[in-house]
Write an enzyme that holds these catalytic residues in place. Structure first.
Site, mmCIF file in Angstrom:
data_model
loop_
_atom_site.group_PDB
_atom_site.id
_atom_site.type_symbol
_atom_site.label_atom_id
_atom_site.label_comp_id
_atom_site.label_asym_id
_atom_site.label_seq_id
_atom_site.Cartn_x
_atom_site.Cartn_y
_atom_site.Cartn_z
ATOM 1 N N ASP A 59 24.069 81.011 -25.662
ATOM 2 C CA ASP A 59 22.992 80.131 -25.230
ATOM 3 C C ASP A 59 23.593 78.940 -24.492
ATOM 4 O O ASP A 59 23.825 77.889 -25.063
ATOM 5 C CB ASP A 59 22.192 79.674 -26.459
ATOM 6 C CG ASP A 59 20.794 79.260 -26.077
ATOM 7 O OD1 ASP A 59 20.436 79.406 -24.888
ATOM 8 O OD2 ASP A 59 20.062 78.795 -26.966
ATOM 9 N N LYS B 189 24.678 87.208 -26.475
ATOM 10 C CA LYS B 189 24.174 86.444 -25.340
ATOM 11 C C LYS B 189 24.278 84.968 -25.699
ATOM 12 O O LYS B 189 23.501 84.438 -26.495
ATOM 13 C CB LYS B 189 22.721 86.829 -25.074
ATOM 14 C CG LYS B 189 22.165 86.327 -23.776
ATOM 15 C CD LYS B 189 20.815 86.988 -23.503
ATOM 16 C CE LYS B 189 20.222 86.490 -22.206
ATOM 17 N NZ LYS B 189 19.916 85.032 -22.258
ATOM 18 N N CYS C 60 12.309 57.964 -56.905
ATOM 19 C CA CYS C 60 11.389 57.564 -57.955
ATOM 20 C C CYS C 60 12.227 57.037 -59.111
ATOM 21 O O CYS C 60 13.274 57.581 -59.429
ATOM 22 C CB CYS C 60 10.572 58.775 -58.398
ATOM 23 S SG CYS C 60 9.787 58.541 -60.001
ATOM 24 N N LYS D 99 16.328 90.074 -27.381
ATOM 25 C CA LYS D 99 16.246 88.690 -27.834
ATOM 26 C C LYS D 99 16.162 88.618 -29.349
ATOM 27 O O LYS D 99 15.493 89.436 -29.979
ATOM 28 C CB LYS D 99 14.987 88.043 -27.245
ATOM 29 C CG LYS D 99 15.058 87.847 -25.743
ATOM 30 C CD LYS D 99 15.945 86.679 -25.420
ATOM 31 C CE LYS D 99 15.573 86.120 -24.050
ATOM 32 N NZ LYS D 99 16.160 84.826 -23.818
ATOM 33 N N CYS E 163 8.662 61.199 -65.000
ATOM 34 C CA CYS E 163 8.179 61.777 -63.757
ATOM 35 C C CYS E 163 8.133 63.297 -63.887
ATOM 36 O O CYS E 163 9.151 63.935 -64.148
ATOM 37 C CB CYS E 163 9.102 61.368 -62.618
ATOM 38 S SG CYS E 163 8.532 61.940 -61.035
ATOM 39 N N TYR F 235 31.646 87.137 -18.728
ATOM 40 C CA TYR F 235 30.897 88.318 -19.152
ATOM 41 C C TYR F 235 30.726 89.385 -18.085
ATOM 42 O O TYR F 235 30.260 90.478 -18.376
ATOM 43 C CB TYR F 235 29.542 87.956 -19.772
ATOM 44 C CG TYR F 235 28.574 87.232 -18.864
ATOM 45 C CD1 TYR F 235 28.025 87.844 -17.735
ATOM 46 C CD2 TYR F 235 28.175 85.926 -19.173
ATOM 47 C CE1 TYR F 235 27.138 87.177 -16.915
ATOM 48 C CE2 TYR F 235 27.284 85.252 -18.353
ATOM 49 C CZ TYR F 235 26.761 85.883 -17.236
ATOM 50 O OH TYR F 235 25.888 85.227 -16.422
ATOM 51 N N GLU G 277 27.241 92.697 -25.893
ATOM 52 C CA GLU G 277 27.839 91.360 -25.922
ATOM 53 C C GLU G 277 26.835 90.351 -26.454
ATOM 54 O O GLU G 277 25.673 90.390 -26.078
ATOM 55 C CB GLU G 277 28.221 90.922 -24.499
ATOM 56 C CG GLU G 277 29.263 91.781 -23.831
ATOM 57 C CD GLU G 277 29.150 91.682 -22.306
ATOM 58 O OE1 GLU G 277 29.110 90.560 -21.787
ATOM 59 O OE2 GLU G 277 29.077 92.738 -21.665
ATOM 60 N N CYS H 299 4.296 60.416 -60.355
ATOM 61 C CA CYS H 299 4.101 59.671 -61.605
ATOM 62 C C CYS H 299 3.684 58.229 -61.385
ATOM 63 O O CYS H 299 3.350 57.537 -62.342
ATOM 64 C CB CYS H 299 5.379 59.721 -62.450
ATOM 65 S SG CYS H 299 6.713 58.730 -61.765
ATOM 66 N N CYS I 126 5.750 56.481 -56.597
ATOM 67 C CA CYS I 126 6.007 57.915 -56.680
ATOM 68 C C CYS I 126 4.691 58.685 -56.662
ATOM 69 O O CYS I 126 3.804 58.404 -57.465
ATOM 70 C CB CYS I 126 6.783 58.231 -57.957
ATOM 71 S SG CYS I 126 6.943 59.998 -58.247
HETATM 72 ZN ZN LIG Z 1 8.014 59.974 -60.132
#
Ligand SMILES: [Zn+2]
Length: 672
Positions: free
Chosen positions: A114, A112, A423, A311, A429, A222, A110, A408, A405
């Site tokens: 959480d 598990k 940018c 687990k 760039c 369960y 089954e 660049c 940026c």
């Molecule tokens: Zn740039």
């Protein structure tokens, strides 16, 4: 009569609710359920002494007077041993086969979930108590909150229930409900939950069941605990099927597996599905399926010998933020990325996690040197989900977002209402270079035949092209081109010829090719017919730009900021110096054209020509065509159903002509 009618309604509502919440197969629309529910409420208001304990109206009750009482479990709620790899799973199988002196074991597998383990007690088929797992021996009585969960039956779906039945299960919050709950919390400025498990726990511990009722919780059974007056099935699997028949939700991925290999196969299968499930799971529980064998095996301390939890690798771990880097994406988006002390999470070692954007940094309140919780599920990019404030060190320092940026050096811009910061050096760039070049050479832009995506990537990778200007100097690097993959004499010559040909372009294509954000073909056309000179367009401020048809304040801002960038201006200059030209038909005779210096606006629907045709013809006569009426407008062409522009022109005393008027005007100048 009415009493029987009420009992029927309860039965019907409980059937609908079972189909919806347990079987995931609704029978009627919500509205139908609500309609019967209201009728039931009316009857119950008139006859309060008729109210049945399993009526759906009884799910949400009053606040208990004094917190949650502690209740001992009749049969302890056990904890399980864990297996973290296939080997320990095989060891487990071997161990119990030896103890039982058998060759082969069938297991029930089954997922598990959480969430939070609980135990439900039914007497004569009616729910009497719901208790948290607590320390396994006793837990808290949270019956009033449990009742608000629709997948918990108030009454078993059988006429011959066991005298006493204890059902063990997990209460959890599906991912979708969790995300909605958190979105709502953000909206209302409240604290968000870290994960669905915490959200489920927090919801169940509410003292007011009315709050719990609003939380999207689900219960999945369960196992069976204490029973009286019932012969349990001989296998655990069949026992769960019986619970399902009685109205409990069981996990539809539950399956039997043969031997250790069957268990390992099931693990592999579920581990792949895990990310796509609508709820969180943290492993698999394997149980010896035959109850007789379970009894033979018994317990060590408080863990059963006949079950083990395998687990999954943890999806969340704690680690430390060493620094924050700023990455520039292909579209110029700046993404802050936390550099982490490497940590094993979600099955891999993670040393970077995204912080998404500036707002997210603020929301998390993360600082450099902080301890944080990192989440990684499946192939999803790891992200920082929480700062562990208790562990904040003295040397924690603020994250400073760059002002330019990092690749660049161009200015950054953030559109109002958007979280992304970008940018503005689209053309220059490095981070955006490949994408912007692909756009630059595309068919509707500079239309350079033979310069495909692959070749662009090669040219950039080999640093032959660093800006669009370099494309026009490729002729000087013919030998290098010839040495490249799949580049023969013929294809190189063809490429150089189409680059040469592309120098002769059109103004609107050139502007489109620059890749200014949100400036598509149509906008480029509108901009270049309004500003017929490149210098005028480059010098235009936002106020002037919004005069252009279909250009709003955001596009105007993008255009203005783009042309403000020194590197963009240099690149444009470079392109012109490299020989890029376009015909300036309208300019040559501009001053001599009949409508030179006049600004027209065209609105409403026209019958003989489209609005675009009329605009083109007006422009051909030297007029500027604007998108909005202002005091500077010389004439409004108003077709049928002209709206606000007509009203504005009237209020500003702008001359107005109708379709006939504009046709006459165009005729007069020989434009038709
Ligand atoms: Zn740039």
């Amino acid at each position: 009569m009415m009493h029987q009618q009420m009992l029927d309604m309860i039965q019907q509502l409980n059937d609908y609710s079972y189909a919806y919440h347990v079987k995931d197969a609704p029978i009627v629309p919500d509205a139908e359920y609500d309609r019967i529910y209201r009728q039931l409420q009316e009857i119950e208001t008139k006859h309060p002494n008729w109210i049945q304990p399993d009526s759906p109206t009884q799910r949400v009750g009053e606040k208990p007077d004094s917190g949650f009482a502690n209740v001992a479990h009749t049969v302890p709620m056990l904890s399980l041993d864990n297996a973290f790899d296939n080997e320990s799973l095989s060891d487990f199988d071997q161990r119990i086969r030896k103890l039982l002196k058998v060759d082969h074991i069938t297991y029930c597998c089954e997922p598990k979930l959480d969430g939070l383990a609980i135990s439900l007690r039914y007497e004569e088929g009616r729910l009497v108590r719901g208790v948290t797992r607590g320390d396994g021996l006793s837990g808290e009585d949270i019956t009033s909150n449990i009742k608000t969960i629709y997948s918990v039956p108030m009454k078993l779906r059988t006429s011959t229930p066991p005298a006493v039945l204890e059902v063990r299960g997990e209460i959890y919050m599906p991912k979708e409900g969790f995300e909605k709950l958190n979105a709502l919390a953000v909206e209302q400025g409240e604290k968000t939950f870290v994960n669905p498990r915490n959200a489920a726990a927090g919801s169940l511990r509410q003292l007011d069941p009315k709050i719990t009722a609003k939380r999207p919780l689900v219960m999945c059974a369960y196992s069976i605990g204490y029973v009286e007056g019932w012969d349990q099935p001989k296998s655990h699997y069949e026992g769960l099927l019986q619970l399902s028949e009685w109205g409990f939700r069981i996990n539809d991925l539950m399956a039997k597996a043969e031997g250790a290999q069957g268990c390992i196969d099931y693990y592999e299968m579920l581990n792949e599905k895990r990310v796509d499930l609508s709820y969180d799971i943290d492993g698999i529980v394997y149980k010896v399926d035959q109850i007789a064998l379970q009894n033979q095996l018994g317990f060590i301390a408080r863990a059963p010998r006949w079950a083990i939890a395998r687990k999954f690798p943890a999806q969340e771990e704690m680690t430390r933020v060493l620094g924050v880097d700023f990455q520039v994406g292909r579209t110029g988006a700046i993404t802050p990325v936390a550099r982490l002390e490497p940590v094993f999470v979600g099955g891999v070692t993670v040393s970077n996690a995204t912080l998404h954007n500036k707002d997210e940094i603020a929301r998390l309140g993360v600082k450099i040197n902080d301890f944080v919780v990192v989440h990684r599920a499946g192939d999803v990019i790891p992200k920082v989900v929480q700062v562990v404030l208790d562990k904040r060190p003295d040397n924690a320092t603020d994250v400073i977002f760059p002002e330019a940026c990092p690749v660049c050096g161009s200015d950054l811009e953030q559109v109002e209402g958007e979280a992304v910061i970008r940018c503005t050096g689209g053309l220059v760039c490095g981070a955006q270079l490949k994408e912007s070049l692909k756009h630059f050479v595309s068919r509707k832009a500079m239309d350079i035949d033979g310069l495909g995506d692959k070749l662009i990537e090669q040219l950039v990778d080999q640093e032959l092209v660093k800006t669009p200007v370099d494309i026009f100097t490729l002729a000087e690097k013919k030998d290098t081109l010839l040495s490249m993959e799949r580049m023969g004499q013929k294809s190189v010559e063809k490429l150089l010829a189409s680059i040469e040909a592309a120098k002769n372009t059109q103004f609107n294509r050139f502007i489109y090719a620059l890749g200014i954000r949100e400036v598509g073909e149509a906008t480029a056309r509108a901009l270049t017919s309004y500003f017929t000179e490149l210098n005028d367009l480059m010098a235009a401020d936002q106020e002037a730009l919004v005069e252009v048809e279909d250009v709003g304040p955001i596009v105007a801002q993008h255009v203005h900021v783009f042309f403000e960038q020194e590197l963009n201006r240099e690149t444009i200059k470079g392109l012109l110096e490299a020989g890029v030209v376009w015909q300036k038909k309208q300019q040559i005779f501009a001053d001599e054209l009949p409508l030179s210096g006049k600004t027209y606006v065209v609105t409403g629907s026209l019958t003989q020509f489209s609005r675009d045709q009329v605009k083109d013809k007006l422009q051909a006569l030297g007029a500027k065509v604007s998108g909005s009426v202002s005091a500077k407008t010389d004439c409004l062409v108003a077709g049928e159903k002209a709206g606000s522009k007509l009203t504005k022109a009237q209020s500003l005393d702008v001359p107005i002509i109708d379709e006939e008027g504009v046709i006459a005007l165009l005729n007069q100048h020989g434009a038709i």
